[in-house]
Design a protein around this motif. Sequence first.
Motif, short mmCIF file in Angstrom:
data_model
loop_
_atom_site.label_atom_id
_atom_site.label_comp_id
_atom_site.label_asym_id
_atom_site.label_seq_id
_atom_site.Cartn_x
_atom_site.Cartn_y
_atom_site.Cartn_z
N THR A 98 -14.98 -1.80 -27.21
CA THR A 98 -16.35 -1.58 -26.74
C THR A 98 -16.84 -0.18 -27.11
OG1 THR A 98 -15.87 -3.03 -24.88
CG2 THR A 98 -17.84 -1.67 -24.71
N ALA A 128 -16.62 -9.58 -30.17
CA ALA A 128 -17.48 -9.83 -29.02
C ALA A 128 -17.75 -8.54 -28.25
CB ALA A 128 -16.86 -10.89 -28.10
N CYS A 129 -16.76 -7.63 -28.26
CA CYS A 129 -16.96 -6.35 -27.58
C CYS A 129 -18.11 -5.57 -28.18
CB CYS A 129 -15.70 -5.49 -27.65
SG CYS A 129 -14.44 -6.08 -26.57
N ALA A 156 -19.25 -10.59 -22.68
CA ALA A 156 -18.71 -10.11 -23.96
C ALA A 156 -17.25 -9.69 -23.83
CB ALA A 156 -19.55 -8.95 -24.48
N SER A 178 -25.10 -12.58 -25.62
CA SER A 178 -23.83 -12.91 -24.99
C SER A 178 -23.71 -14.41 -24.77
CB SER A 178 -23.69 -12.19 -23.65
OG SER A 178 -23.37 -10.85 -23.86
N LEU A 231 -20.92 -6.69 -28.89
CA LEU A 231 -22.11 -7.06 -28.12
C LEU A 231 -22.22 -6.20 -26.87
CD1 LEU A 231 -21.98 -10.97 -28.23
CD2 LEU A 231 -23.53 -9.44 -29.45
#
Lengths: 523, 291, 349
Positions: free
Chosen positions: C90, C254-255, C68, C203, C257
């Motif tokens: 994140t 994506a972070c 991720a 992912s 995730l």
Amino acid sequence: MSSSLIEFSHVTKAYGALLANEDLCFRVSKGELHAIIGENGAGKSTSMKLLFGLESVTSGEIRFKGAPKKWNSPRGAMDAGLGMVHQHFMLSPVHTALDNVILGREFGHSKAKATRLLPSLGLIDRVTIRRDLESLSKSAGFNIPWDEKVENMPVGLQQQLEIAKLLYAGVDVMILDEPTAVLSPDETETFLQMMKNLNQQGRTIIIITHKLKEVKSIADHITVFRRGKSVASVPKQDVSIQDMADLMVGRHVNLGEIKRSANTPGESLLTVESLTLGRAGTKNKLSDISISVKEGQIVGLAGVEGSGQTDLFNTILDPRRFSKMTDGRQVINILGRDGDTLTASDIRRLPIGVVPADRLREAVLPDESLLENDLLGHDHEFASWAVLGGQWLDRRSAKGRLLNELKTFDVRPSDPDAKLGGFSGGNQQKFVMARELSRNPKLILCAQPTRGVDVGSIEQIHGELIARRDAGAGVLLISSQLDELMALSDIIHVMFEGRIVASFKRGEFDEGKIGVAMGGGGR
Amino acid sequence: MESTAIFEIFLSVLRFAAPLILAAMAGLYSERSGIIQIALEGFMLFGAFVAAASATHFGSGFAGLFCAVGFGIVMGLFYGFLVIQLKTDQIVSGTAVNMLAWGGIPVVSKMLFDVTSKTPAIDASERLPQWFPIVLALAVVAVTYFVIKKTPFGLWLTVAGEKPEALLAAGIRPSSVRWASLMITGAVAGLGGAILSVCLASSYTRNMTAGRGFMALAGLILGKWRPIQACGACILFGVCEVAQLKLQGTVFPLIGTVPGQLVQILPYVITLWILAGVVGESRAPSKLGQS
Amino acid sequence: MKIHRIWTILKPAFFAMVSVMLGLLVGSLLAMLAGEDPIKIIQVIISGAFGTAHDRGMVIYFTTILIATGLAVAIPFQAGVFNIGAEGQTLIGAMSCALLALFLPDALPSWLAICLCFAAAIIAAGVWGGIAGGIRAFRGGHEVIGSIMLNFIAAGVTGWLVVGKFQSSDSQNPETAMIPENLKLARFEMFDGAPATLAILASLIAAALFWVVIEKTRAGFRVKVVCQSPDAAQVAGYSVPQVRFWAFFAGSAACGLAGAAMVLGEAGRFRMEMSEGFGFLGIPVALLGRGRPVGVVLSAFLFAALHHGASALDIEATKVTRDLAQVIEAVVVIFVVAQVRLSHSRGAI
């Protein structure tokens, strides 16, 4: 004869297979104002780069004061008393005029160093240097605001600043590359007068240019370049402007005689009405531009580079992006659609062919294959899978189409997987034309279509444009080559400082008049 | 009584700001010459460790500073080797230097002192006085201002970051100027780290810079890449930090408690705001990152 | 011709392997210098990563996160922008995920609630990164500086939320209360309690999606054009700012995730500073994987193994610690970056 200061003897400069200079021979005498004239790409700038040590000679010899030149770096040339003003100014925009002059000569004239306090401490003595510069300014006729940042200075003053740099460095030989290309007529006038004065004070001056009138008015001696060679080197009084033009062009490529049908222009495809582009507080990039391109018509835009042609081209491609910078009065109408309602991508979906000026930067991706390049600006034609909003890209059908395209337009090699960057300039341009014209556009926006293209391809590209016109397409043609515009256009508009200053219909084309208008003179 | 308390607060602000100021000045040399400097954090951390380790070894705080400066120059040359010689991406290379510091220092620390967390404490008699870093930082600001404004090198530096072609045309190689400025960056950033461990604390503790290198970078941007302004921005960071500490637990009428974390992030919010061009215009050296 | 094509595909993999080898070499030399047997060190790392079922599960968990954060760097890079803010993205993703999990009504079916939590994490992380992306795309402010600032702000804001607003009453540490049991992702039984969960699938799907978009869609084509030549993109009618912004947004998302995997899969709550440098680790992951989807997955696995394997050094070795892993990573980055001379304006990493 031994009085010649600089002598090129049989100088050849090769870039790979390309000969930029070939067997070049001419002399510059001391105290002379020497003009080097020639068309774009005739090798004028290259020869001066060789002299100045920016490039090295492939074969032959350059002699300075009777002996082969010793330097092979700009620094060495400067130490020998040569100075050069490049076509693109070497000035830092956020620094003051003073600092730009000081750069590299921080301690003023070397003799003065020991006697002054600050320099002996290793510091810049701006007060003293400024005083020196002001007296230098007075004798040379400059009016440079020394504490102003360069970015706030008009081009004419920046030009003066470049010359002040040379004078401050104490050069005897000044080389100027296209010094008037960016100047307005007034500025040009002042500039030429200044050159005369400096010349009379004993400096040797070499000017590269393609403006014949200027040459005739100030030069002592004229060398004409053509295709990398010097074809004549004569005192001014021995040649007329007409002679110079003939020498420059030489054997005439019959550009003026492409057959065209005598059609009457049809409906209007593109109209621009009183377009003004600029931010509050800055100079307008475009002022009150009105043009129209009709069916079966090639409309040429002439002008020195930076006169607003590129801005106009970009605005037509994306009127909405620029609408904030306009005063709201402009109307751009493209193929019957109001420009303000169209995004850039909407415009590329209309039947329009676009050939931008800077091929490698704007028209193609040199590192990608022909196939990827063929999708550039046309990916919507190969959209499939409506479920995904047509996001799926169908490269297979694109490939089939591309193969046809390459055959029709004779692009070689015709391998869809070959990297475009490996192609010759001519074939790259033919590929761009193939991509843009094979869709049978109604309107073609075309800038510098033959820049960096070999003669054979030039004729093919010109033929193609005329054929499109005859078939009823409209073409907006931007070119810095006047002969190209005159050969192709039905109307030529001349741009200067963001305005259209003159318009000529086919049959009324006159190189002299157009040239004067390009310099901002005459209406 | 009241005035000494204010003076105390003032001093603690400057003490917090001093390493930041040094690091910001270090970054200034690099960025004004056109090289993005996100390795300040790593340079500082190396400086802090090398200074503490050599101070205990030689038994002298000044020896620690000298070694940190020397090692900083070496790291500057290493970074220069990557970004000037090999022309690698400046951001990735800077990140690599940071990672090297984050991982490498504990490994070396373990080798030398058998612990990763801290170096042995420096003798109280060998610690440098608390006022020293403040004076040092302000002196470096003054010198930097002077170098940029008055010396040929300062002029070359700024032209290298704006229009290297002009520098080349004047006969000076931009890459040489950049090599020199990276050495200065390494030295000054090393010094910034060194005063953390040798002056403001008594030893190196693990990851003791705690993001100060990035904070200094923010200060540099907030200060529009100018020495005095950048110094001012770092002092502002100091004010926020000290305010955060003082405000803890204080209950104000009407507002209640002011959360320290939010006071602490204020400088970053302002920097972001400026970056977006919402207030003021911040203009980076135009060739930043493109060399 | 065939061989040439195969080589162009394999070359990056080959160079990546060489870089990793060189990194390990430098790492073991360092260990030798410290007085350890280098062969033993390598063995400890390998057995530490794969020795027990639990170890393998941990590697899978770390792979989940690193894919991720690796994508967070790799995706924007396709458009020529650099995301260094995975750390903060994140944190924000994890925080949003945890808060939503705490406040969702119990009546919701678990699967729906989990999906909502993932969505919250993804959107929040995307929006957070989108700030830096937007500043770059529409205002011209450097995205690297912007994302560094956002890292600090994210740490501050989440810290304040945890300590000031949602501190768990039965914990001494700065962390939120536990999320309901039914929202925790089930751990694969074969891994002996390690937090290897179905999040790995999320992912992998993200990486696959990335591949499809870049290779097969018009959006991917546009991203490629913007990266290689913004001028050409403009003439072609593609909006350079929009492409840059959305690439940045997608990368940051994506972070989310990673954040969700941490909260729902491992901790069961938000903990202050729980991103622990995994965001920064995304940079070497993306770099070693040359920004390609398959490369990112493989290098995420490699770095996950290194990361977890090295933690065994703390116990099994006397003279080096897990920090050796970070040195190896740094050396790998230096070798990779020296080979590929990546540049923002041209092509993939």
